[in-house]
Write an enzyme that holds these catalytic residues in place. Structure first.
Site, PDB file in Angstrom:
ATOM      1  N   MET A  30       0.835  -1.202   0.000  1.00  0.00           N
ATOM      2  CA  MET A  30       0.000   0.000   0.000  1.00  0.00           C
ATOM      3  C   MET A  30       0.870   1.253   0.000  1.00  0.00           C
ATOM      4  SD  MET A  30      -3.417  -0.908   2.084  1.00  0.00           S
ATOM      5  CE  MET A  30      -2.775  -0.694   3.711  1.00  0.00           C
ATOM      6  N   GLY A  31       2.141   1.087  -0.362  1.00  0.00           N
ATOM      7  CA  GLY A  31       3.014   2.247  -0.490  1.00  0.00           C
ATOM      8  C   GLY A  31       3.518   2.767   0.841  1.00  0.00           C
ATOM      9  N   GLY A  36      11.170  -2.709   5.266  1.00  0.00           N
ATOM     10  CA  GLY A  36      10.409  -3.967   5.343  1.00  0.00           C
ATOM     11  C   GLY A  36       9.893  -4.350   3.969  1.00  0.00           C
ATOM     12  N   HIS A  37       9.270  -3.391   3.290  1.00  0.00           N
ATOM     13  CA  HIS A  37       8.785  -3.659   1.931  1.00  0.00           C
ATOM     14  C   HIS A  37       9.947  -4.057   1.013  1.00  0.00           C
ATOM     15  CE1 HIS A  37       5.604  -0.602   3.258  1.00  0.00           C
ATOM     16  NE2 HIS A  37       4.883  -1.656   2.940  1.00  0.00           N
ATOM     17  N   GLN A  61     -10.439  -2.502   2.428  1.00  0.00           N
ATOM     18  CA  GLN A  61      -9.937  -3.198   3.619  1.00  0.00           C
ATOM     19  C   GLN A  61      -9.846  -2.285   4.837  1.00  0.00           C
ATOM     20  OE1 GLN A  61      -6.109  -4.084   1.592  1.00  0.00           O
ATOM     21  NE2 GLN A  61      -5.187  -3.740   3.600  1.00  0.00           N
ATOM     22  N   GLY A 149       4.887 -10.194   4.178  1.00  0.00           N
ATOM     23  CA  GLY A 149       5.634 -10.032   5.423  1.00  0.00           C
ATOM     24  C   GLY A 149       4.969 -10.753   6.589  1.00  0.00           C
ATOM     25  N   ARG A 189       2.583   3.088   9.005  1.00  0.00           N
ATOM     26  CA  ARG A 189       1.848   3.881   9.994  1.00  0.00           C
ATOM     27  C   ARG A 189       2.774   4.553  11.006  1.00  0.00           C
ATOM     28  NH1 ARG A 189      -2.139  -0.146   8.989  1.00  0.00           N
ATOM     29  NH2 ARG A 189      -4.151   0.821   8.505  1.00  0.00           N
TER      30      ARG A 189
HETATM   31  P1  AMP Z   1       1.498  -2.861   3.488  1.00  0.00           P
HETATM   32  O1  AMP Z   1       2.042  -1.843   2.545  1.00  0.00           O
HETATM   33  O2  AMP Z   1       1.518  -2.466   4.923  1.00  0.00           O
HETATM   34  O3  AMP Z   1       0.184  -3.435   3.036  1.00  0.00           O
HETATM   35  O4  AMP Z   1       2.528  -4.078   3.418  1.00  0.00           O
HETATM   36  C1  AMP Z   1       2.840  -4.685   2.206  1.00  0.00           C
HETATM   37  C2  AMP Z   1       3.618  -5.940   2.482  1.00  0.00           C
HETATM   38  O5  AMP Z   1       4.820  -5.606   3.189  1.00  0.00           O
HETATM   39  C3  AMP Z   1       2.854  -6.944   3.341  1.00  0.00           C
HETATM   40  O6  AMP Z   1       3.114  -8.257   2.888  1.00  0.00           O
HETATM   41  C4  AMP Z   1       3.444  -6.709   4.705  1.00  0.00           C
HETATM   42  O7  AMP Z   1       3.357  -7.829   5.562  1.00  0.00           O
HETATM   43  C5  AMP Z   1       4.883  -6.407   4.362  1.00  0.00           C
HETATM   44  N1  AMP Z   1       5.529  -5.673   5.443  1.00  0.00           N
HETATM   45  C6  AMP Z   1       5.055  -4.551   6.065  1.00  0.00           C
HETATM   46  N2  AMP Z   1       5.881  -4.201   7.064  1.00  0.00           N
HETATM   47  C7  AMP Z   1       6.890  -5.107   7.073  1.00  0.00           C
HETATM   48  C8  AMP Z   1       8.062  -5.284   7.883  1.00  0.00           C
HETATM   49  N3  AMP Z   1       8.351  -4.467   8.888  1.00  0.00           N
HETATM   50  N4  AMP Z   1       8.882  -6.324   7.592  1.00  0.00           N
HETATM   51  C9  AMP Z   1       8.585  -7.179   6.580  1.00  0.00           C
HETATM   52  N5  AMP Z   1       7.506  -7.059   5.788  1.00  0.00           N
HETATM   53  C10 AMP Z   1       6.667  -6.046   6.034  1.00  0.00           C
END
Ligand code: AMP
Length: 280
Positions: A30-31, A36-37, A61, A149, A189
């Site tokens: 979601m950018g 982590g991403h 969602q 993740g 966040r």
């Molecule tokens: P989001 O942008 O929050 O929807 O996350 C996109 C992807 O990145 C999802 O598969 C998350 O689980 C993963 N993700 C988010 N934060 C982390 C993190 N700290 N470490 C590893 N993967 C992450």
């Protein structure tokens, strides 16, 4: 890095690469990207195929409209980060592209038990929305591997269920959580936290570590209460602190050494809801 905003532009590219024999690793996001991403992108790039990432803040969602409106958006920087990480393609659709009609769910997903607990209970409809957008994205990108993740531990269980409902051959690859030096799980966040809130946000991880450290000497109930009180005293409002079977997410009332266990928690730091988990 190619950037496609339209499904009708991305799909022919995907078809062409598949005909050329390339496999595709997919990283949906979601950018507001962070390390982590990028660790998901790096994991995908370890394979021999091409890496496609998507950025789409999926409205269906979000069970809380304010949360959707305040979700950070940093697209220009995200493009630089993805490009620097060696991502091959970014899919960057807008809402009308993903939901040309309205935002109503066109079907109900039979996600079963995994949708009823933890974030499923706290955020009604959240995982239906996640399943909806991931199914749409998978149908467009047609990946061989899907990288997600472990930070969103329950989401992985939900997507496993979705893949089995779809009888899909896509390989789901879970990637370990990337953390800040003080242990706070990286999250888009986190940018919404004030400096003072940021300094207490690592208490989530500290609680998880104390659960892990004390699992052989104390009951879960006692540690849970200690953690709950500590968070509340520091102005962090826990939503849940829960022990579960790591394979099934069955909620456990106490430690059970015969199982693989995971401790999961969600808490509000100010109005920002953070989640984290640790496999024990
Ligand atoms: P989001 O942008 O929050 O929807 O996350 C996109 C992807 O990145 C999802 O598969 C998350 O689980 C993963 N993700 C988010 N934060 C982390 C993190 N700290 N470490 C590893 N993967 C992450």
């Amino acid at each position: 890095m190619f950037i496609f905003k339209k499904i009708t532009d991305l799909k022919p590219w995907v078809d062409q690469q598949k005909q050329l024999g390339f496999s595709i690793g997919f990283v949906p996001t979601m950018g507001a990207l962070h390390q982590g991403h990028l660790s998901l992108v790096a994991e995908s790039k370890k394979g021999s195929g091409l890496t496609v990432a998507s950025i789409f803040v999926n409205p269906t969602q979000f069970n809380d409209l304010a949360d959707l409106e305040k979700y950070p958006r940093t697209t220009e920087q995200d493009i630089k980060l993805l490009s620097g990480a060696g991502c091959d393609v970014l899919f960057l659709p807008d809402v009308a592209e993903m939901y040309p009609g309205n935002l109503k769910l066109d079907k109900a997903y039979d996600l079963g038990y995994v949708e009823t607990v933890l974030d499923g209970a706290s955020r009604p409809g959240h995982f239906q929305g996640v399943a909806q957008v991931v199914e749409k994205l998978l149908d467009i990108v047609q990946p061989d591997e899907l990288y997600m993740g472990q930070k969103d531990f329950q989401q992985i269980a939900v997507i496993k269920r979705l893949l089995s409902l779809k009888k899909s051959n896509i390989v789901l690859v879970p990637v370990p959580t990337k953390r800040e030096p003080d242990g706070l799980a990286m999250s888009s966040r986190n940018t919404r936290l004030s400096e003072a809130q940021r300094n207490t946000a690592n208490l989530l991880y500290q609680c998880l570590v104390s659960i892990q450290a004390k699992k052989d000497i104390q009951s879960f109930g006692v540690i849970r209460k200690e953690c709950w009180d500590l968070l509340e005293n520091k102005g962090v409002q826990p939503d849940y602190i829960t022990l579960a079977d790591a394979a099934t997410l069955e909620i456990l009332s106490d430690f059970d050494q015969s199982r693989n266990m995971v401790a999961l928690m969600a808490a509000f730091v100010g109005e920002v809801r953070l989640i984290d988990n640790l496999i024990l």
